[in-house]
Design an enzyme around this catalytic site. Structure first.
Site, PDB file in Angstrom:
ATOM      1  N   ASP A 162       0.361  -1.019   0.057  1.00  0.00           N
ATOM      2  CA  ASP A 162       0.213   0.096   0.276  1.00  0.00           C
ATOM      3  C   ASP A 162       0.422   1.635   0.286  1.00  0.00           C
ATOM      4  O   ASP A 162       0.622   1.864  -0.155  1.00  0.00           O
ATOM      5  CB  ASP A 162      -1.198   0.261   1.108  1.00  0.00           C
ATOM      6  CG  ASP A 162      -0.610   0.155   2.479  1.00  0.00           C
ATOM      7  OD1 ASP A 162       1.316   0.078   2.567  1.00  0.00           O
ATOM      8  OD2 ASP A 162      -1.339   0.000   3.737  1.00  0.00           O
ATOM      9  N   SER A 163       1.819   0.748   0.127  1.00  0.00           N
ATOM     10  CA  SER A 163       2.857   1.995   0.044  1.00  0.00           C
ATOM     11  C   SER A 163       2.828   3.105  -1.873  1.00  0.00           C
ATOM     12  O   SER A 163       3.660   3.690  -1.809  1.00  0.00           O
ATOM     13  CB  SER A 163       4.772   1.936   0.313  1.00  0.00           C
ATOM     14  OG  SER A 163       4.809   0.709  -1.015  1.00  0.00           O
ATOM     15  N   ASP A 217      -1.491  -6.293  -0.126  1.00  0.00           N
ATOM     16  CA  ASP A 217      -0.934  -5.640   1.158  1.00  0.00           C
ATOM     17  C   ASP A 217      -2.340  -5.487   1.427  1.00  0.00           C
ATOM     18  O   ASP A 217      -3.313  -4.667  -0.021  1.00  0.00           O
ATOM     19  CB  ASP A 217      -0.924  -4.083   1.162  1.00  0.00           C
ATOM     20  CG  ASP A 217       0.214  -4.418   2.340  1.00  0.00           C
ATOM     21  OD1 ASP A 217       0.040  -4.809   2.815  1.00  0.00           O
ATOM     22  OD2 ASP A 217       0.948  -3.011   1.792  1.00  0.00           O
ATOM     23  N   GLU A 232      -1.200  -5.127   8.175  1.00  0.00           N
ATOM     24  CA  GLU A 232      -0.530  -5.130   9.718  1.00  0.00           C
ATOM     25  C   GLU A 232      -1.042  -5.697  10.866  1.00  0.00           C
ATOM     26  O   GLU A 232      -2.475  -5.708  10.717  1.00  0.00           O
ATOM     27  CB  GLU A 232      -0.354  -3.855   9.231  1.00  0.00           C
ATOM     28  CG  GLU A 232      -0.044  -3.319   7.896  1.00  0.00           C
ATOM     29  CD  GLU A 232       0.062  -1.488   8.252  1.00  0.00           C
ATOM     30  OE1 GLU A 232      -0.544  -0.487   9.151  1.00  0.00           O
ATOM     31  OE2 GLU A 232       1.203  -0.725   7.532  1.00  0.00           O
ATOM     32  N   GLU A 278       9.157  -5.022  10.236  1.00  0.00           N
ATOM     33  CA  GLU A 278       9.430  -3.009  10.394  1.00  0.00           C
ATOM     34  C   GLU A 278      10.219  -2.797  10.950  1.00  0.00           C
ATOM     35  O   GLU A 278       8.952  -2.285  12.257  1.00  0.00           O
ATOM     36  CB  GLU A 278       8.060  -2.746   8.973  1.00  0.00           C
ATOM     37  CG  GLU A 278       8.409  -1.510   8.680  1.00  0.00           C
ATOM     38  CD  GLU A 278       7.818  -0.934   7.874  1.00  0.00           C
ATOM     39  OE1 GLU A 278       6.896  -1.164   7.345  1.00  0.00           O
ATOM     40  OE2 GLU A 278       8.033   0.593   7.504  1.00  0.00           O
TER      41      GLU A 278
HETATM   42  O1  KIV Z   1       3.570  -0.900   1.778  1.00  0.00           O
HETATM   43  C1  KIV Z   1       4.796  -2.049   1.483  1.00  0.00           C
HETATM   44  O2  KIV Z   1       5.349  -1.042   0.976  1.00  0.00           O
HETATM   45  C2  KIV Z   1       5.270  -2.213   2.880  1.00  0.00           C
HETATM   46  C3  KIV Z   1       6.654  -2.496   2.678  1.00  0.00           C
HETATM   47  C4  KIV Z   1       7.099  -1.504   3.130  1.00  0.00           C
HETATM   48  C5  KIV Z   1       7.031  -3.878   3.974  1.00  0.00           C
HETATM   49  O3  KIV Z   1       4.148  -2.787   3.679  1.00  0.00           O
END
Ligand code: KIV
Length: 275
Positions: free
Chosen positions: A51-52, A90, A122, A189
């Site tokens: 979700d980044s 994610d 998460e 993380e």
């Molecule tokens: O959303 C993401 O890119 C992540 C990574 C940083 C593990 O959760």
């Protein structure tokens, strides 16, 4: 690669990743689109459609506004670009926290509509029952413990975990709970190195570090960070390229060529048909 060899490439599964505990390190990167997924596919074991994407691609301030529809669209693109790596999607903020039933419904939707092999959640203490429920219903779950970016509003920022006794005990308890709930691996993380190391030693499933420890069973980075596409590089990132500078100088050269009519050249234009 011949068409036959390409067709016989088998995609890695959550069980393949699970079996790599204390073995050859697991390599992972994020990706959000088809060409990038295709480029990294031969080199990574799993691709996370993180979700980044909210920050990396959509210019959002954090991951909170990311929607399920965005994750599905980017997940489909990454699946089209990859053939060997496991693809993990994610679950965005708000799509799984209300109840285990809500989580199940949305995870099933993501897996059906993207064809990906697993989801990531998460997972603070409140998520233990949800993870057990999902795994018990055949949904492969990658847990994400330690610094949880989706908690940014509640925590008032991104803070490294495991720097004092209370926080270390919480991280270790979360890790053991996820192991016991059936996650096939866990992202660790933003956790102080000694605690990340202890987590890796205590759980039966692979740990995937980001800002954690070299002793984790694998590592993950956000692809835009490691390629140098952002102007700032967090401490835990190693830049393997300077894409930002390369792209900037390509744009500059293109603009200059167009302005002095050096592009297009005769080799870039079509002549009239000769009959
Ligand atoms: O959303 C993401 O890119 C992540 C990574 C940083 C593990 O959760």
């Amino acid at each position: 690669m011949s068409a036959q060899a390409q067709a016989s490439v088998k995609r890695l599964t959550p069980l393949d990743i699970r079996s790599r505990k204390s073995a050859e390190p697991i390599v992972s990167l994020t990706a959000y689109d088809t060409p990038m997924a295709a480029l990294m596919d031969p080199y990574v074991d799993f691709i996370l459609v993180g979700d980044s994407v909210g920050m990396a691609v959509h210019g959002l301030p954090n991951t909170v506004p990311v929607t399920l529809e965005m994750m599905i669209l980017h997940g489909q693109a990454v699946m089209r670009g990859s053939r060997r790596a496991l693809v993990v999607i994610d679950m965005p903020f708000g799509s799984y926290e209300r109840s285990k039933e809500q989580a199940f419904e949305n995870c099933v939707r993501v897996l059906k509509e993207t064809g990906a092999g697993a989801v990531k959640l998460e997972t603070g203490e409140a998520m233990v029952e949800t993870v057990r429920y999902l795994v018990g219903r055949d949904i492969p779950v990658l847990a994400h413990i330690g610094l949880r970016p989706q908690a940014v509003l509640a925590e008032g920022g991104f803070r490294t975990k495991g720097r004092d006794a209370t926080s270390s005990a919480r991280v270790l308890a979360e890790a053991r709970a996820m192991d016991e709930a059936g996650a096939f691996a866990m992202v660790v993380e933003g956790v102080a190195e000694p605690v990340a190391c202890e987590v890796t030693g205590q759980v039966c499933v692979p740990t995937i570090g980001i800002g954690a420890s070299a002793t984790c069973d694998g590592q993950i980075l956000v692809v835009h960070d490691m390629l140098g596409l952002f102007d700032q590089t967090p401490k835990f990132v190693k830049r393997y390229s300077d894409f930002r500078e390369q792209a900037r100088s390509a744009f500059e050269a293109y603009a200059e060529d167009v302005r002095r009519r050096a592009f297009p050249g005769s080799e870039h234009v079509y002549g009239a048909k000769t009959i």
